[in-house]
Design an enzyme around this catalytic site. Structure first.
Site, short mmCIF file in Angstrom:
data_model
loop_
_atom_site.label_atom_id
_atom_site.label_comp_id
_atom_site.label_asym_id
_atom_site.label_seq_id
_atom_site.Cartn_x
_atom_site.Cartn_y
_atom_site.Cartn_z
N THR A 77 0.85 -0.98 -0.07
CA THR A 77 -0.05 -0.13 -0.21
C THR A 77 1.12 1.06 0.23
O THR A 77 2.30 1.25 0.22
CB THR A 77 -0.65 0.11 1.06
OG1 THR A 77 -0.01 0.20 3.14
CG2 THR A 77 -1.08 -1.18 1.33
N ARG A 78 0.73 2.65 0.04
CA ARG A 78 1.66 4.13 -0.03
C ARG A 78 1.66 4.38 1.53
O ARG A 78 2.23 4.91 1.92
CB ARG A 78 0.34 5.00 -0.87
CG ARG A 78 1.57 5.66 -0.82
CD ARG A 78 0.37 6.92 -2.00
NE ARG A 78 -0.60 7.26 -0.65
CZ ARG A 78 -0.70 8.85 -0.73
NH1 ARG A 78 0.95 9.34 -0.46
NH2 ARG A 78 -1.52 9.31 -0.53
N LYS A 79 0.87 3.40 2.16
CA LYS A 79 1.09 3.31 3.99
C LYS A 79 2.66 3.51 4.09
O LYS A 79 3.33 2.78 4.97
CB LYS A 79 0.20 2.32 5.13
CG LYS A 79 -1.07 2.65 4.86
CD LYS A 79 -2.21 1.83 5.35
CE LYS A 79 -3.37 2.44 5.31
NZ LYS A 79 -3.83 1.57 5.76
N THR A 80 3.46 4.22 3.21
CA THR A 80 4.73 3.76 4.11
C THR A 80 5.54 4.51 4.82
O THR A 80 4.97 5.52 4.99
CB THR A 80 5.54 3.79 2.65
OG1 THR A 80 5.29 4.92 1.79
CG2 THR A 80 5.27 2.30 1.73
N HIS A 116 4.74 -4.79 5.52
CA HIS A 116 5.75 -3.65 5.28
C HIS A 116 5.99 -2.80 6.53
O HIS A 116 6.46 -1.95 6.72
CB HIS A 116 5.33 -3.18 3.92
CG HIS A 116 4.44 -1.82 3.35
ND1 HIS A 116 4.14 -0.73 4.19
CD2 HIS A 116 3.11 -2.15 2.35
CE1 HIS A 116 2.84 -0.31 3.40
NE2 HIS A 116 2.45 -0.89 2.71
#
Length: 294
Positions: A138-141, A280
């Site tokens: 996802t874009r939850k980085t 991640h």
């Protein structure tokens, strides 16, 4: 899987080197007191893998030491599975420079390897359950560390999903609410702004919302926070009614609360993408240490 078609490292452009320069400057912003103690006599250090996992992040590790006039000789290939304790690589150069880069290099390698390891593990679970399509992150980085984390997903065999707000338009509940709660209006606006080259995805809380998004022209619909059984019913219905019967082309993504403990329950033939931040976010790092040879 990107690694089946070439070296994942070849995706990196030179911009990442500036990130590493910033990390080194952050770790030693003024005097290097430890470096003063050891001096700049030539030396070497062994990189030891101290826990099991997949090695990922080699280009970042190498660049840390390249910027410090050191060399790295690897004994394994990136993507290899290691068992503790394993001698993975040897770093050579001035001792103070080896120690100057030690923590930046190890932190990056450990984090990237942890993500690759978790990605590969969850991918193996859905494959064993019969899923043959895409498992994505996802874009939850982490801000400032996104490239390393996305790289780890790729080494682990997963899709990194969109990299930023400019690579795909994802219309979430807040976007819809800001458009007078109209999915159709939001999709039309996104299509007009992004043109033919930018895909539009809509986060949907029900099958009816997904149908509205597809009819409005969305390229991807995300069934968000559905139950496993709910996913199977909605995905089959949408693919049959709007796909086969009406000839519309779209992808179905499933996301929301998926972990290694429940992801197998969401596997079905009508789902094109399963995405989860659990590959991640909060993953256990692979443990490495760097030991000076003496």
């Amino acid at each position: 899987m990107a690694s089946a078609h070439g070296q994942v490292a070849h995706l990196l452009n030179p911009n990442f080197k500036a990130d590493i320069a910033r990390w080194l400057a952050e770790d030693c912003p003024s005097f290097d007191y430890g470096g003063f103690v050891v001096g700049d006599a030539p030396g070497e250090a062994k990189l030891l893998g101290k826990s099991a996992g997949i090695v990922a992040g080699v280009p970042f590790f190498d660049e840390v030491f390249r910027q410090l006039d050191c060399t790295v000789e690897w004994n394994i290939l990136e993507g290899s599975v290691i068992a503790p304790v394993q001698h993975c690589a040897t770093v050579r150069g001035p001792v103070r420079n080896i120690l100057l880069g030690e923590r930046v290099a190890l932190n990056t390698l450990a984090r990237c390897s942890g993500i690759a390891t978790k990605s590969a593990h969850i991918l193996s679970l859905v494959r064993a359950a019969g899923y043959t399509s895409i498992l994505a992150g996802t874009r939850k980085t982490t801000p400032g560390f996104r490239l390393v984390e996305k790289y780890g997903m790729l080494i682990g065999g997963c899709d990194p999903h969109r990299h930023d707000l400019s690579t795909m338009t994802m219309l979430k509940d807040n976007h819809i609410w800001a458009c007078n709660n109209s999915i159709t209006r939001a999709v039309h606006a996104a299509k007009a702004a992004g043109g033919f080259s930018i895909k539009v995805e809509v986060e949907c809380q029900s099958e009816s919302e997904a149908e509205e998004a597809i009819r409005a022209g969305a390229d991807v619909v995300m069934l968000d926070n559905f139950t496993g059984e709910g996913v199977k019913i909605a995905a089959k219905s949408l693919k049959q009614r709007l796909g086969k019967d009406e000839g519309r082309t779209f992808l179905i993504e499933v996301s929301g609360g998926l972990t290694e403990g429940n992801v197998e329950g969401f596997v079905c033939e009508n789902v094109d993408v399963i995405s989860t931040s659990s590959i991640h976010q909060g993953v256990k790092h692979v443990d490495f240490s760097l030991k000076i040879v003496h």
